[in-house]
Structure formats: C-alpha cells, structure tokens
Scaffold this active site. Structure first.
Site, PDB file in Angstrom:
ATOM      1  N   GLU A 210       1.932  -7.731   9.048  1.00 26.95           N
ATOM      2  CA  GLU A 210       2.236  -6.290   9.050  1.00 26.95           C
ATOM      3  C   GLU A 210       3.101  -5.908   7.855  1.00 26.95           C
ATOM      4  OE1 GLU A 210       1.025  -3.789  10.819  1.00 26.95           O
ATOM      5  OE2 GLU A 210      -0.273  -5.333  11.650  1.00 26.95           O
TER       6      GLU A 210
ATOM      7  N   PRO B 252       0.823  -1.222   0.000  1.00 22.26           N
ATOM      8  CA  PRO B 252       0.000   0.000   0.000  1.00 22.26           C
ATOM      9  C   PRO B 252       0.850   1.262   0.000  1.00 22.26           C
ATOM     10  CG  PRO B 252      -0.094  -1.099   2.143  1.00 22.26           C
ATOM     11  CD  PRO B 252       0.651  -2.010   1.221  1.00 22.26           C
TER      12      PRO B 252
ATOM     13  N   ASP C  97      -9.058   1.216 -24.857  1.00 12.54           N
ATOM     14  CA  ASP C  97      -9.562   1.149 -23.487  1.00 12.54           C
ATOM     15  C   ASP C  97      -9.351   2.464 -22.731  1.00 12.54           C
ATOM     16  OD1 ASP C  97     -10.583  -1.412 -23.400  1.00 12.54           O
ATOM     17  OD2 ASP C  97      -8.652  -2.316 -22.883  1.00 12.54           O
TER      18      ASP C  97
ATOM     19  N   ARG D 233      -2.782  -9.004 -20.438  1.00 12.12           N
ATOM     20  CA  ARG D 233      -3.670  -8.690 -21.555  1.00 12.12           C
ATOM     21  C   ARG D 233      -3.048  -7.702 -22.539  1.00 12.12           C
ATOM     22  NH1 ARG D 233      -6.743  -4.213 -21.050  1.00 12.12           N
ATOM     23  NH2 ARG D 233      -8.607  -5.026 -22.090  1.00 12.12           N
TER      24      ARG D 233
END
Ligand code: SAM
Length: 268
Positions: free
Chosen positions: A116, A89, A169, A154
């Site tokens: 953690e 994160p 896209d 992809r």
C-alpha cells in the site's frame, strides 16, 4: 553521477539500466548505480519489512525502520549530499524539465514503495520530493525508478554520442520532435520527403520545425498553449495546416483544437 535505489528488488532497477546507452554509461563510470534492500536492515528471524495498516483495511504498509536504516546506509556511502526522491503515484508528474533538473544533481536516492506504500512518517521525515510517472498505479516503485534512471542518465554529459540529439528530442523546446527517416530512399512503404535529400540545411531546418509544430498541434495541442512561438513558427504552422487541408487529411485533425483558443492566448 551516483544514484542509490532503495527497494525490495534493487536488481530489477539494475537490470533495466544494464542495456544500451545507459548500460554503457555505467561501464564508463558516468553513472554509478547502487542498490539497498530494506530487508537487509530488518530485524528478527523473518526480516519483516511490512505490517498491517493502522486502522485496518486491506494490504500492508512498508515499515519505517528498515527503510530508514537503508536510507542512512545510502547517505553514508558517499559524502556528496543526495536528494531523496520517493516514487509515488501521488507525486508531481515526471516531465522532461524535471528530468533535466534531476540530471543536474550529482546524487540521487530513489525510494521505491511496495504494497500500500510507505509509512507516512518516513516520507515526511526523509523524503525531499515525490515523483509520479503517470496517473496509474504500479505494483512497486522499481519500474518508476528505472524510468527516472534512464531518462536522467541519458542527459548526463558524455552519455549520448551526440549531445545535440537530446536537445532536439520531444519536450525539450516544448514541442514534439519531427518525424525521422533513413535509407532506403525509396521503399514500398513510401519515399523519404524530398526536402531531406536537398542538401539545403536552411530548408531542412524549416521543414523539421514545421513538422514539429504540426505534430504538436495534431497530437498535443495542450503543449502549444505553453510554447513560446515566434512569428515564423506561426507561419510554419499555418503552412502545415494548409498542406493538410490541400491533401485533405481529416484523419489527422487535432483532437482538441479548441484548447488553443480557450486559454486567453492568441489563437493560432
Ligand atoms: N496506495 C498507494 C496509492 O494509492 O497512492 C499506491 C501504492 S502502489 C501499489 C506501491 C508502490 O508503487 C508505491 O509506493 C510507489 O512507490 C509505486 N508506484 C505506484 N504507482 C506509481 C506511479 N504512478 N509513479 C511512481 N511510483 C508508483
């Protein structure tokens, strides 16, 4: 392309990559996915992969040695140099531009944390970059790794039936994609826009571009600030907005239209 995943649950990522176009890419040899479990490299009867954090506090931290041995095994499994990505994160946010960059490489090693997270010393010594899939915290890096595998695979040549579809896209040209329709032409939920049935390719292209610009303006005005819009684009966007006003559709008004005018760029 070869992707190695280092995880306590490597099967999780393999399962996610087993379906649809990415699954077929695996079957056709366009993507080769390999899992390495740090527990297989842990020592002792309990094959311990985590321990308490130094300094105290809640949770556990993934140990250096089992991860390091897994990384060494993954590196040694193929002579091609691999870029090591830690899903975290705290990493740089994953964008389509980053996905394209990763898809241009022949080898990736994706490192998934749990608990953690991973002992910082391993990150400093072995990781080339950290990538986040969003500003929220998952219980493990596997879902994030699966997202990277899917988005990257992809874009590899031959994976999508029509490579053009990826180019059109959302985010590829800095805008959101236009809306799509299929048969039946008439349905109780509505009709397909007439222009798409006209057979006039120039008109269809212009309509799609206008929708793409309009949607981006409505939903992601922040993207418009970064997009290089031509004079023709600005006219199309003005036409889209005029169309909305004529149809009196305030519900779809942009959430933050002021953003367009606040960043030193020409207001649209
Ligand atoms: N203590 C860490 C922090 O606050 O930065 C969070 C650890 S999280 C519970 C466990 C693992 O999930 C992380 O080591 C990472 O591999 C993965 N993870 C969690 N959120 C993620 C995200 N948004 N993007 C990528 N990986 C994530």
């Amino acid at each position: 392309m070869r992707i190695d995943v280092i995880s306590l649950f490597p099967e999780f990522v393999a399962q996610c990559a087993a379906f649809g176009v990415v699954g077929r890419a695996g079957e056709r040899g366009l993507l080769s996915l390999h899992g390495w479990n740090p527990r297989d490299y842990a020592e002792g009867n309990y094959r311990r992969v985590d321990d308490r954090p130094c300094g105290g506090g809640p949770g556990m931290v993934m140990l250096i040695d089992p991860l390091r041995a897994s990384l060494q095994a993954a590196h040694a499994a193929d002579p091609a140099p691999a870029r090591v990505v830690y899903l975290s994160p705290q990493g740089v946010p994953l964008t389509q531009a980053k996905v394209r960059e990763l898809a241009g490489r022949e080898r990736l090693i994706l490192l998934c944390g749990r608990y953690e997270g991973i002992d910082e010393r391993l990150i400093q010594a072995e990781v080339d970059e950290e990538i986040s899939i969003g500003d929220y915290v998952l219980s493990g890096g596997e879902l994030a790794a699966a997202v990277v595998v899917d988005a990257v695979a992809r874009l590899r040549e031959g994976v999508l039936g029509d490579a053009e579809s990826a180019v059109q896209d959302s985010f590829e040209d800095g805008l959101l994609d236009c809306p799509h329709y299929s048969r039946p032409i008439e349905h109780e939920l509505g009709s397909v826009p007439e222009v798409l049935l006209s057979g006039n390719h120039a008109h269809i292209a212009a309509w799609r571009r206008m929708q793409s610009l309009g949607r981006t303006w409505q939903r992601r005005p922040d993207l418009l600030n970064e997009a290089a819009l031509s004079k023709a684009d600005r006219k199309l966007l003005a036409a889209f907005r005029a169309g909305l006003e004529a149809a009196d559709e305030p519900a779809d008004a942009p959430r933050e239209p002021q953003v367009l005018a606040t960043q030193g760029k020409k207001p649209l």
